[in-house]
Enzyme design. Sequence first.
Site, short mmCIF file in Angstrom:
data_model
loop_
_atom_site.label_atom_id
_atom_site.label_comp_id
_atom_site.label_asym_id
_atom_site.label_seq_id
_atom_site.Cartn_x
_atom_site.Cartn_y
_atom_site.Cartn_z
N GLU A 1 9.49 -5.73 -4.36
CA GLU A 1 8.28 -6.26 -3.73
C GLU A 1 8.51 -7.69 -3.26
O GLU A 1 8.92 -8.56 -4.02
CB GLU A 1 7.14 -6.23 -4.75
CG GLU A 1 5.77 -6.35 -4.14
CD GLU A 1 5.36 -5.12 -3.36
OE1 GLU A 1 4.84 -5.31 -2.23
OE2 GLU A 1 5.54 -4.00 -3.85
N ASP A 2 8.26 -7.93 -1.97
CA ASP A 2 8.23 -9.29 -1.40
C ASP A 2 9.54 -10.06 -1.55
O ASP A 2 9.55 -11.25 -1.87
CB ASP A 2 7.05 -10.07 -1.99
CG ASP A 2 5.72 -9.59 -1.43
OD1 ASP A 2 5.73 -8.58 -0.70
OD2 ASP A 2 4.69 -10.19 -1.73
N LYS B 1 0.10 -5.39 -8.46
CA LYS B 1 0.55 -4.03 -8.17
C LYS B 1 0.48 -3.15 -9.42
O LYS B 1 0.05 -1.99 -9.37
CB LYS B 1 2.00 -4.06 -7.67
CG LYS B 1 2.17 -4.75 -6.32
CD LYS B 1 1.98 -3.79 -5.18
CE LYS B 1 2.27 -4.47 -3.85
NZ LYS B 1 2.20 -3.58 -2.71
N ASP C 1 8.50 -1.41 -1.46
CA ASP C 1 7.15 -1.13 -0.97
C ASP C 1 6.88 -1.78 0.38
O ASP C 1 6.16 -1.23 1.20
CB ASP C 1 6.13 -1.61 -2.01
CG ASP C 1 4.72 -1.18 -1.64
OD1 ASP C 1 4.52 0.02 -1.38
OD2 ASP C 1 3.82 -2.04 -1.62
N ASP C 2 7.44 -2.97 0.62
CA ASP C 2 7.20 -3.65 1.90
C ASP C 2 7.80 -2.87 3.06
O ASP C 2 7.26 -2.90 4.16
CB ASP C 2 7.80 -5.06 1.86
CG ASP C 2 7.25 -5.88 0.71
OD1 ASP C 2 6.04 -6.09 0.68
OD2 ASP C 2 8.04 -6.27 -0.17
#
Length: 561
Positions: A236-237, A164, A259-260
């Site tokens: 993220e994740d 990213k 972001d997800d």
Amino acid sequence: MQKLYGVDLLREPNVNKDLAFTTREREVYKLKGLLPAAIRSQELQVQIIMDNLRSINSDLGKYMFLRDLQDHNKRLFYRVLQVHTRELMPIVYTPIVGLACQKYSLIFKRPRGMFITINDAGRIFEILGNCGEPEIKAIVVTDGERILGLGDLGANGMGIPVGKMALYSAIAGIPPELTLPVTLDVGTNNQSLLDDPYYIGLKQRRATGPHYDQLVDEFMEAVVKRWGRSCLIQFEDFGNKNAFRLLSKYKKDYCTFNDDIQGTASVAVAGMLASFRKTNTKINQHRFLFLGAGEAALGIAHLLTMAMVENGMDEETANSQIWLIDSQGLVTQSRPGIRDDEHKWPFAKNVKNTKDLMEIVNLVQPSCLIGAAAVPGAFNESILKRMAELNKNPIIFALSNPTSKAECTAEQAYQHTDGRCVFASGSPFDNVVYKGQTFVPGQGNNAYIFPGVALAIMACQVHEIVDEVFLVAANALAEQVSKEDLNIGSVYPSLDNINEVSLLLAARVAEWFFNKGYANVRPEPDDKYLFLKSRLYDALYDGSNFTKHVEETHHAWHQHD
């Protein structure tokens, strides 16, 4: 930067140019004898890198080759990414980054980013000072619990923040020295990793509860203490439960987004808005059925509601147009405990419980079918044909990553809808020729959204990122989809233009920040596009001009701090 000479200069990736050093530079910097006689332009170097890369047969080998390039010659790495974005995006990001994460312990060589473990509690502020960069303005952080559709990869998930951050710089021109990938290593519940002698992370079960929360709290506070309130922290994740909870917990007090949830929502809604142009319909005319009710699906659903409300529909009616299927089946009002789920309850319907996808499709009669459950092949021939019976132009979004987890392939979507569907996917698919027509399927890649949004956030020194930002970004992206894009079946702009697409999107978001009072930069620049362009990282190296550019860019980023 301290002046380097000879082999020390060639070993420093920030300033190394390899055979691009001029005759004079070779004399001044004591490089004579250390390099062969040839002097290569950066353009030629890019070509040679691509020739080498294309000769590698292994996907993992290509990933490692680019990582080595980044560790050896940073500007050349970013220049290659900028020039060949379409070809290299699947390597540095989805889908190949998924494989890289699975193998991360095996291929780990030079550390990149920071690993903060649960055992570091109480010392995180001090540890962040070891990162090697004095001024960080953006962080991508993961705890590795839900890497793409691959599950708990623990510390191996570092491949995601690293990828990213590379796209932050290659796509949005954010100077790489201002960015930091971070993994919060709280253990892993993946038994194969716990048994793996090569595993680079903590060999213990995942920490949960207060112990976990205290670590994340300390990390957030340490970032602000060290780098300020406007340091962007992109989550993220993370696992579904933590992702929603932490976003809700921190969004008011920190410069943060997930972001997800929000990036995926923005890019998916952008694709749908473009799809409606192709089908000559309005958003309020559609019914949306989601296979999946995790971070991605719920993020998209809530942003769709916001978009429908913006178009004149009341929120309750908008929610009624959205149907969800999770691991227990259709999300219904009669399900035990559903009222306690604040994210799913608005979309729960007063119908009977069922897990049968065909039965649900017949009940809902959706115009848009969205896959975000990582169930490969779920959109089978029967489902796709039924969607084509129900709609002149069914909208099929198979968004699960990586490619192996996609609900259907592009070829299946076009073939089983007689070439009438509007298709998009999370991972890239090759062009499809059906009945003499060539379709170029669009990839709903978050890289269309998060780098540009991050650029605007950082440049405007925003302290709070509200959900509306991602609808602004979605509209800005959808408007850049041309008639030519739509005519060939793509609901996203060409990746070949993603640098300009990101800059235009960032300018729109920046304009919104100033209009709504979220920007903290003064005075307000008249031209937001030029304001952002003056801050962009330049991966070109042209002798002494490079040092001058670095100094000017650094001043632009820090003059208002």
